[in-house]
Design a protein around this motif. Structure first.
Motif, short mmCIF file in Angstrom:
data_model
loop_
_atom_site.label_atom_id
_atom_site.label_comp_id
_atom_site.label_asym_id
_atom_site.label_seq_id
_atom_site.Cartn_x
_atom_site.Cartn_y
_atom_site.Cartn_z
N GLY A 161 -3.00 -8.67 -6.00
CA GLY A 161 -2.51 -8.25 -7.31
C GLY A 161 -1.08 -7.77 -7.34
O GLY A 161 -0.65 -7.11 -8.28
N GLY A 162 -0.30 -8.12 -6.33
CA GLY A 162 1.09 -7.68 -6.27
C GLY A 162 1.35 -6.89 -5.01
O GLY A 162 0.60 -6.97 -4.03
N ASN A 163 2.40 -6.12 -4.99
CA ASN A 163 2.71 -5.29 -3.84
C ASN A 163 1.88 -4.01 -3.86
O ASN A 163 1.48 -3.54 -4.94
CB ASN A 163 4.19 -4.94 -3.81
N PRO A 164 1.62 -3.42 -2.68
CA PRO A 164 0.89 -2.14 -2.65
C PRO A 164 1.58 -1.05 -3.45
O PRO A 164 0.93 -0.16 -3.98
CB PRO A 164 0.84 -1.80 -1.15
N THR A 165 2.91 -1.13 -3.52
CA THR A 165 3.68 -0.20 -4.33
C THR A 165 4.51 -0.97 -5.34
O THR A 165 4.83 -2.14 -5.11
CB THR A 165 4.60 0.68 -3.47
N ILE A 166 4.86 -0.32 -6.42
CA ILE A 166 5.70 -0.94 -7.44
C ILE A 166 6.90 -0.06 -7.70
O ILE A 166 6.87 1.16 -7.48
CB ILE A 166 4.91 -1.16 -8.76
N LEU A 175 11.92 4.65 -7.72
CA LEU A 175 10.98 5.10 -6.71
C LEU A 175 9.87 4.08 -6.50
O LEU A 175 9.59 3.26 -7.38
CB LEU A 175 10.36 6.44 -7.12
N ASP A 176 9.25 4.13 -5.30
CA ASP A 176 8.07 3.33 -5.02
C ASP A 176 6.83 4.17 -5.32
O ASP A 176 6.64 5.24 -4.71
CB ASP A 176 8.05 2.89 -3.55
N VAL A 177 6.00 3.68 -6.23
CA VAL A 177 4.76 4.38 -6.57
C VAL A 177 3.59 3.44 -6.29
O VAL A 177 3.74 2.22 -6.31
CB VAL A 177 4.76 4.83 -8.05
N PRO A 178 2.39 3.98 -5.98
CA PRO A 178 1.23 3.13 -5.68
C PRO A 178 0.87 2.20 -6.85
O PRO A 178 0.94 2.59 -8.01
CB PRO A 178 0.11 4.14 -5.41
N ASN A 179 0.50 0.98 -6.51
CA ASN A 179 0.05 0.01 -7.50
C ASN A 179 -1.44 0.22 -7.73
O ASN A 179 -2.25 -0.06 -6.84
CB ASN A 179 0.32 -1.41 -7.00
N PRO A 180 -1.85 0.72 -8.90
CA PRO A 180 -3.27 1.04 -9.12
C PRO A 180 -4.19 -0.18 -9.11
O PRO A 180 -5.40 -0.04 -8.89
CB PRO A 180 -3.26 1.72 -10.51
#
Length: 460
Positions: A161-166, A175-180
């Protein structure tokens, strides 16, 4: 067949127009998500409004198309003349974020730096192109295998579903935040569905349908995602039907020597990656590029970067995401990538079409990405299978080069205490494996009795 008619190499074969369109569309859909990612990131750093970010995306698609045509078709001393797509390199993103965030540089200084780095790349291309003599099969196979393992991470992340972080702007800071949504079961099911469709066509379909297995898999996944309400077509109604691409939309560029130098260093590292990517394509189509061919390809990297700076976009290099598609489909014609470039230009001029292509969910792409990027790795393994391992030194070369090339993927913070200026190198497994394998081959084999030539016999 006419015996007097010279045989046409598969890379030079001109297919019927309708086949070029369909095969070219496969290339476009595979690279599209990566093509528009960098404009979104840099546009956010520059604090641009939505309409200007849309401009960056259209400019990016336009430049991708023009430079892909030049790389595939070739003109004068430019173009490797292989099925290669061009795209913005992510290796320059950290440096561009720093430059774009500096108020003394801004957008105009950023584009001046891109133009300057492109000119430096063109100057260095003939010298870097000569490194091909240090790429015997033990080095070529290692670099291509590591390239496949490196880009395979992209396909796996797509499937989840994309990168682990967005990336997200928080109080003016990116900033890098978690991809829910990362790893959601429904994402994995869609990716599996696409993969199954591709495998079924690969086994049971023949000819044309087998060659478009990736496109059919993507269409099946997209249609089902749309029917279940999982396709986001936001912005389609507001997008213009037709829009010209305007060069120098942010004004005349300004040139800062240190900024140009910082991007040029990154481009030098990327040039080493490009050698590995072009060799991978050459192996797949049966036309290994020699020093002249590599130089022509690197010159397009430089010219494409200059072109990108003029047309409000970013540095361009040979795009790794599309290499595996050549191996999966078996379509080796460079004119397919030329057609894909034309399709990208059309998408740039007709924004509504671009938004539809951008709406393909990443997990749908993931099903195709796994098989395609794995094919790159398999090509490297195939080359390594022909290496003479009676010479135990070749085992050392492969073992150490693969191990070091996987460091950025396995242990991202391994080089955490190194200067940030080295990030483009320490975060590029492809460049690390290329440099290490060349040095080890030079150490173990260059001063020996030279049992095998350092260059392959078939060059272009």
């Amino acid at each position: 067949m006419n015996p007097d008619k010279p045989a046409v190499h598969p890379a030079d074969e001109v297919l019927p127009v309708w086949e070029l369109l369909i095969f070219g569309l496969q290339h476009v859909l595979i690279m599209y998500a990566g093509a528009i990612a960098v404009p979104l990131i840099i546009g956010g750093v520059l604090g641009l409004p939505k309409e200007q970010i849309a401009l960056l995306i259209n400019c990016d698609l336009f430049a991708c198309g023009v430079i892909s045509i030049l790389q595939s078709v070739g003109f004068w001393k430019f173009g490797v003349r292989l099925p290669v797509m061009m795209g913005v390199t992510f290796a320059t993103v950290p440096s561009m974020i720093i430059l774009a965030g500096d108020p003394e540089i801004g957008a105009r200084g950023l584009y001046g730096s891109i133009i300057g780095a492109g000119i430096v790349t063109m100057i260095l291309a003939p010298f870097v192109g000569k490194l091909i003599r240090f790429f015997p099969p033990v080095v070529t196979g290692t670099v291509i295998a590591v390239t496949g393992l490196t880009v395979l991470r992209i396909g796996i992340n797509w499937a989840a579903g994309g990168n682990p972080t967005i990336k997200k702007m928080v109080d003016g800071v990116l900033l890098d935040v978690p991809n829910p949504n990362y790893g959601a079961p429904e994402n994995l099911l869609f990716a599996l569905l696409v993969l199954v469709v591709i495998l079924l066509l690969a086994k049971f379909a023949k000819g044309f349908w087998a060659n478009i297995s990736v496109l059919v898999g993507l269409l099946v996944g997209f249609v089902l995602a749309w029917m279940t309400g999982r396709v986001d077509l936001a912005g389609l109604r507001q997008a213009a039907w037709f829009e010209l691409v305007e060069p120098l939309a942010f004004g005349w560029p300004t040139f800062h020597p240190w900024a140009i130098l910082s991007l040029s260093i990154v481009m030098l590292i990327v040039m080493v990656e490009t050698i590995g990517l072009l060799l991978a394509v050459g192996e797949m189509v049966g036309r290994r590029p020699g020093p002249e061919g590599i130089t022509r390809g690197l010159l397009v990297d430089g010219l494409g970067t200059v072109f990108g700076g003029i047309f409000n976009t970013f540095p361009y290099v040979s795009f790794s995401q599309n290499i595996g598609l050549v191996g999966v489909t078996g379509i080796k014609s460079r004119w397919v990538c030329a057609m894909a470039g034309a399709i990208l230009i059309v998408f740039a001029l007709f924004p509504k079409l671009g938004i539809i292509a951008a709406s393909i969910p990443t997990y749908v792409l993931g099903g195709a990405g796994i098989v395609m990027f794995g094919m790159v790795c398999a090509t490297g393994i195939k080359i390594l299978s022909d290496v003479d391992y009676r010479n135990q030194h070749n085992l050392f070369i492969v073992a150490i080069s693969v191990g070091i090339g996987l460091i950025p993927m396995i242990a991202p913070s391994f080089f955490g205490h190194f200067p940030k200026s080295l990030t483009p190198l320490t975060h590029s497994g492809i460049a690390l494996s290329a440099i290490v394998s060349m040095l080890l081959n030079f150490y173990f084999n260059h001063f020996r009795a030279r049992r095998a030539p350092l260059t392959a016999p078939a060059e272009v």
